[in-house]
Design an enzyme around this catalytic site. Structure first.
Site, mmCIF file in Angstrom:
data_model
loop_
_atom_site.group_PDB
_atom_site.id
_atom_site.type_symbol
_atom_site.label_atom_id
_atom_site.label_comp_id
_atom_site.label_asym_id
_atom_site.label_seq_id
_atom_site.Cartn_x
_atom_site.Cartn_y
_atom_site.Cartn_z
ATOM 1 N N ARG A 129 0.830 -1.207 0.000
ATOM 2 C CA ARG A 129 0.000 0.000 0.000
ATOM 3 C C ARG A 129 0.863 1.254 0.000
ATOM 4 N NH1 ARG A 129 -2.876 2.304 4.922
ATOM 5 N NH2 ARG A 129 -4.207 3.956 4.101
ATOM 6 N N HIS A 133 0.463 3.981 -2.926
ATOM 7 C CA HIS A 133 0.044 5.360 -2.657
ATOM 8 C C HIS A 133 1.145 6.374 -2.969
ATOM 9 C CE1 HIS A 133 -3.765 4.711 -0.048
ATOM 10 N NE2 HIS A 133 -3.629 3.735 -0.933
ATOM 11 N N TRP A 272 -10.902 -8.529 2.269
ATOM 12 C CA TRP A 272 -11.633 -8.796 1.031
ATOM 13 C C TRP A 272 -11.733 -10.291 0.741
ATOM 14 C CZ3 TRP A 272 -8.349 -4.621 1.562
ATOM 15 C CH2 TRP A 272 -8.841 -3.357 1.216
#
Length: 375
Positions: A129, A133, A272
Site C-alpha cells: 500500500r 500510494h 476482502w
C-alpha cells in the site's frame, strides 16, 4: 580531493551538526518483532555494462539529493554523522549493482515475515500500500506526483486521509534505509512493493532503480488517490489522470486480494478475501460467486458476504461487477488467474514508474528480482 567531493562535504558536515526530522506522528512505532541487523558487505566493483548509467545516478542524482536526505530523515546527530561518511563514499566511490539492490530486496523480504501478530501475520499488504500510494499521486497532465520524489515523507501529504496508517510502513522501511543509506526512498518504497507482491505468492514485477528524493515543495495535494466510498465515474477520473484505462483499473483493483481495512484508518472494516496475505484471483471470484449485501453498522457504507458475513467489499470494488466495461475484465480475471497475474504484473510495473523521467533509470530494461527462496 575532487571538486565534486569538496562541494558535497560541506552540506554533509552541516547535516551532522543540525538534523531536523519529520513529525513525530510519522516516527516508527514500537513493534514486538526484533529486527536483526546485518553487516554491510564490501561494495562490489561496478559491472561494465551499466557503468555510465549508474554513474549518472550516483554522481548526479545522489549529489543533488543526499544533502537533503539528512535534513529530512530524522536521524540523531551521531547517526547522521556516521551515515554522512557513508554517503560521501556512496557519492564518490560506490556504484550500486543489481546484486546490491537484491540485498535490499532480501532484507525487505525478511522483514515482511517478522510481523508476528500484526494484522494477519505479514507486513506485506501495508508495504504494498505504501508503494501504491506513493506512486498513484501522478498527474499526467501536469507531470507531477508519482514515485520519483517520495514526498509522502512530508506533511501534509503524510497526513492525507488516504495515507492513514502508512506511518507503520514508512517506519519499517526507515529501518531498511538506515542499513542501506545509498538507496533513495522512492526506489526503496517501490522495491518494497515488488517484494510484497512476489513474496505473497504473486507474479514477478519488473522493476528498475533511478528515483531521486525530492523536497517538501514537491508534495502533492490531497484528493489524488481513490475514495473508496465513490463509484465508477470517480474511479475513471482518478485512474485516467494517471494514464490508465478501464482494463488497467480493474487489474490494479486486484491488489485488494491482499490485506484488510481498519476502522481507525479508513473507517472501513475487514478483509476482502479469506487469504489476505496471499495474492490470488479470489478477489474477482468472490465478487461474482458470493451474494453481497450492505452491512448494517454505524461505519461507512460497505458490503459483506451474505454467507459468512466475514468478508467485505467497498463501493469501489462492487462497481467492478456493475459497470459493463469493468465487468468484462473482472470476469476474465475471475475465470483465469494466469491472465490476471500477467496483466497485474504489467500494470503494477507501470504504476511504480509513474513520474520518473526515463533518463533517470539506470537500466534500459527493468530487472526481475529473485524471490527470497530463489536466493
Amino acid at each position: 580531493m575532487s571538486q565534486a567531493f569538496a562541494r558535497l562535504r560541506q552540506p554533509l558536515r552541516a547535516a551532522s551538526r543540525q538534523v531536523a526530522g519529520p513529525s513525530s506522528r510519522n516516527a516508527a512505532p514500537s513493534f514486538r518483532a526484533s529486527f536483526r541487523r546485518f553487516n554491510s558487505t564490501e561494495a562490489p566493483k561496478p559491472p561494465k555494462s551499466n557503468t555510465g548509467l549508474y554513474a549518472g545516478i550516483a554522481g548526479g542524482a545522489l549529489l543533488a539529493g543526499i544533502g537533503y536526505y539528512y535534513y529530512s530523515s530524522g536521524m540523531n546527530p551521531a547517526t547522521a554523522a556516521k551515515s554522512g561518511a557513508q554517503a560521501a563514499k556512496v557519492a564518490t566511490n560506490f556504484v550500486p549493482s543489481k546484486e546490491d539492490y537484491q540485498k535490499v530486496y532480501n532484507k525487505i523480504a525478511q522483514m515482511l515475515d517478522e510481523a508476528e501478530d500484526y494484522d494477519d501475520g505479514s507486513y506485506g499488504p501495508v508495504i504494498l500500500r505504501l508503494a501504491w500510494h506513493a506512486s498513484g499521486t501522478y498527474d499526467k497532465d501536469s507531470n507531477t506526483g508519482g514515485s520519483n520524489y517520495a514526498t509522502m515523507r512530508f506533511e501534509p501529504e503524510a497526513l492525507h486521509g488516504a495515507n492513514n496508517g502508512l506511518d507503520v510502513a514508512r517506519g519499517l522501511m526507515q529501518k531498511i534505509k538506515e542499513e542501506f543509506p545509498w538507496i533513495s526512498y522512492g526506489d526503496l518504497w517501490t522495491l518494497g512493493g515488488v517484494a510484497a507482491v512476489q513474496e505473497m505468492g504473486g507474479p514477478k514485477i519488473p522493476w528498475r532503480p533511478g528515483r531521486i528524493d525530492g523536497t517538501a515543495e514537491k508534495a502533492t495535494p490531497d484528493g489524488r488517490l481513490p475514495d473508496a466510498s465513490q463509484g465508477s465515474d470517480h474511479l475513471r477520473n482518478i485512474f485516467y489522470r494517471m494514464g490508465f484505462n478501464d482494463q488497467e483499473i480493474v487489474a490494479l483493483s486486484g491488489a485488494h486480494a491482499l490485506g484488510r481495512c481498519h476502522t481507525d484508518r479508513s473507517g472501513f472494516d475487514g478483509p476482502w478475501t479469506f487469504s489476505p496475505i496471499t495474492l490470488t484471483n479470489d478477489y474477482y471470484r468472490l465478487l461474482f460467486d458470493e451474494k453481497w449485501v450492505w452491512r448494517k453498522w454505524e461505519g461507512p457504507k460497505q458490503l459483506q458476504d451474505k454467507s459468512t458475513r466475514s468478508l467485505m467489499m467497498l463501493p469501489t470494488d462492487y462497481v467492478l461487477v456493475q459497470d459493463k466495461s469493468f465487468k468484462k475484465y473482472a470476469k476474465q480475471y475471475a475465470d483465469d488467474q494466469d491472465v490476471f497475474f500477467k496483466d497485474f504484473s504489467d500494470v503494477v510495473a507501470r504504476l511504480f514508474e509513474l513520474g520518473v523521467p526515463t533518463e533517470q533509470f539506470v537500466s534500459k530494461e527493468p530487472w526481475v528480482m529473485k524471490n527470497a527462496d530463489e536466493e
